[in-house]
Structures are given as structure tokens and as C-alpha cells.
Design a protein around this motif. Sequence first.
Motif, short mmCIF file in Angstrom:
data_model
loop_
_atom_site.label_atom_id
_atom_site.label_comp_id
_atom_site.label_asym_id
_atom_site.label_seq_id
_atom_site.Cartn_x
_atom_site.Cartn_y
_atom_site.Cartn_z
N MET A 70 0.83 -1.21 0.00
CA MET A 70 0.00 0.00 0.00
C MET A 70 0.86 1.26 0.00
N MET A 71 0.33 2.30 -0.67
CA MET A 71 0.99 3.61 -0.70
C MET A 71 -0.05 4.68 -0.41
N VAL A 72 0.42 5.78 0.18
CA VAL A 72 -0.47 6.90 0.49
C VAL A 72 0.18 8.20 0.06
N ASN A 73 -0.67 9.16 -0.28
CA ASN A 73 -0.22 10.52 -0.52
C ASN A 73 -1.01 11.40 0.44
N ASP A 74 -0.36 11.84 1.50
CA ASP A 74 -1.06 12.58 2.55
C ASP A 74 -1.50 13.96 2.08
N ASP A 75 -0.77 14.56 1.16
CA ASP A 75 -1.15 15.89 0.66
C ASP A 75 -2.50 15.83 -0.05
N LEU A 76 -2.73 14.75 -0.79
CA LEU A 76 -3.98 14.61 -1.53
C LEU A 76 -5.00 13.76 -0.81
N GLY A 77 -4.59 13.08 0.26
CA GLY A 77 -5.52 12.24 1.01
C GLY A 77 -5.92 10.99 0.24
N LEU A 132 -1.09 5.61 -11.98
CA LEU A 132 0.28 5.17 -11.75
C LEU A 132 1.19 6.34 -11.40
N GLY A 133 0.89 7.53 -11.94
CA GLY A 133 1.64 8.71 -11.54
C GLY A 133 1.45 9.03 -10.07
N LEU A 134 0.24 8.83 -9.58
CA LEU A 134 -0.04 9.05 -8.16
C LEU A 134 0.74 8.08 -7.30
N TYR A 135 0.80 6.81 -7.71
CA TYR A 135 1.60 5.83 -6.96
C TYR A 135 3.06 6.27 -6.87
N ALA A 136 3.63 6.71 -8.01
CA ALA A 136 5.04 7.07 -8.04
C ALA A 136 5.35 8.28 -7.17
N ASN A 137 4.32 9.04 -6.83
CA ASN A 137 4.50 10.23 -5.99
C ASN A 137 3.86 10.04 -4.61
N SER A 138 3.79 8.80 -4.16
CA SER A 138 3.23 8.47 -2.85
C SER A 138 4.29 7.78 -2.00
N ASP A 139 4.00 7.61 -0.72
CA ASP A 139 4.89 6.92 0.22
C ASP A 139 4.33 5.53 0.51
N PHE A 140 5.23 4.59 0.79
CA PHE A 140 4.78 3.28 1.24
C PHE A 140 4.19 3.41 2.64
N TYR A 141 3.19 2.61 2.93
CA TYR A 141 2.41 2.77 4.16
C TYR A 141 2.18 1.42 4.83
N ASP A 142 2.51 1.36 6.11
CA ASP A 142 2.24 0.16 6.91
C ASP A 142 0.91 0.37 7.61
N HIS A 143 -0.12 -0.38 7.20
CA HIS A 143 -1.46 -0.14 7.73
C HIS A 143 -1.58 -0.56 9.19
N GLU A 144 -0.64 -1.35 9.70
CA GLU A 144 -0.71 -1.76 11.10
C GLU A 144 -0.08 -0.72 12.02
N THR A 145 1.00 -0.08 11.58
CA THR A 145 1.69 0.90 12.43
C THR A 145 1.40 2.33 12.02
N GLY A 146 0.92 2.52 10.79
CA GLY A 146 0.69 3.87 10.27
C GLY A 146 1.95 4.55 9.81
#
Length: 246
Positions: A76-83, A126-140
Amino acid sequence: TMQHFESREALNDLCEEAAKRAAAGDRAAIGTAVHALTEQSDRNWHIQFIPEKYQADLLAWLDATQHFEMLRIEEMMVNDDLGTAGTPDRVVGYHPCTVCGRRRYILDLKTGRVDHYTELQIAMQLGLYANSDFYDHETGIRTPHDDICRCRAIVVNLPAGTGEAMVQWVDIYTGWQTVVEVARRVREARKKKNLVRQFMPTADLLRLIATAESRQELDRIYTDHRGIWTSEHTAAANERLKEFTQ
């Protein structure tokens, strides 16, 4: 993006269920089964059950991806700026990008259509993925990266059930710029207020004018409804006034 599975048992169960649903013509189930089988294979898990109709698809996937090193699978990946949050199918290693020099690429398996109707959507995803961070859903915990190419990504177009795959480059630089522009326009749009107001019925002025019995009544209609009075009402009032003087 497809769901990530923690065990080969879960994937085996999914494949069996998907095979039953696919037999009934459920195309979404066919795509799900193909994704599950490729994940099992890339994780080197023992595949307990391979429906005969998917064997050619799995071989096509293996042939299409033979040049890539599987580095991350369904993370999983997240982009916090865009939510936003999502899960690219793979991050793979390949030759360095001729523009940015990075050797890692987002790779996505598409079992549906990939054409001019969907290419912008895919490039944005896919552009959004490349500009996102990897995310650990258990630890956040977010894990930023700077080694994934933001110029191009890879799509393996494998229409489910065909046994044929095509590998394509995707311009995710343009896709990401579109994401940024759309996000900006959405933020601006959210600033607009008072777009919904209570309904208040308005008088049918043309009917009131047509049934008026005197100049005084016409004057009163005009005074009471001056805010919605138009040149059309003026013309109608003049015509009605002529009827009084005939």
C-alpha cells in the motif's frame, strides 16, 4: 487495485471461488483470479489450484515480466497531501530511466481495456503511486522513497482469459501533472459557497398581467414584483393596457 493476500491459502480459496463465478460469466471474477494467480507466482507460493482457463494467462504474465525484477508486491501507498491511498501491483527493477536515471518502476497488471479511453486514467493512477509513500497499515508508518521513476511506469495489458499480454510504457509525468491540476481545481471549487438555496415559488406575472382589470392593478403587480420584472412583462402590460382604452 487488487486486494493483498497474506497467505497462499487465502489466494487458493479465492482462485477456486473466482473460477466458479467466472464460469457464470462474471468478468470481474476472472480479472480477480488472474491477479491472484500472478501474485502467488511472483511470491513463489505453491499454487494449489490453477483453473485450466487461466493457465495461458499465467504463462503470458511470466513471459511478459521476465525482464523485470520483482521488488515490491502489492504494498500500500499513500499521498497525505492529496488524502489518497492505493496499492500498485508491483514495483520492479529494470534498466535506468534515460531521463531521471532511476532503476525502479511502478508496474500494474490490467486485465481490462487499455486504450485511448482509459490511458489518461491509467497515467494518473500510476503517476499518483510514483508520488506516494509506502504505508504500513498496522503501524501507520510512512516510508518515503526517491528511487522510483516518476517519468514512466509499466503496464502489462493482459485481457483476462486471452492468454496474451502486451507490455506498455505509460507517461506518468503527464499523468501526475494532471493529478496536480485536478486537485488544484477541486480545492478551488470547494471554496465556492451558496450554490444551493431554498426554493421560493415566484408569481406567474404574465398570467397576472393578462387577468388584470385596471391600470391600478397593473401598477400594483409591477410594484410587488419589480425584482423579477423584465421587458417581456413590460410589453405584456402595455398590450393589456391598450385593452382598457379600447
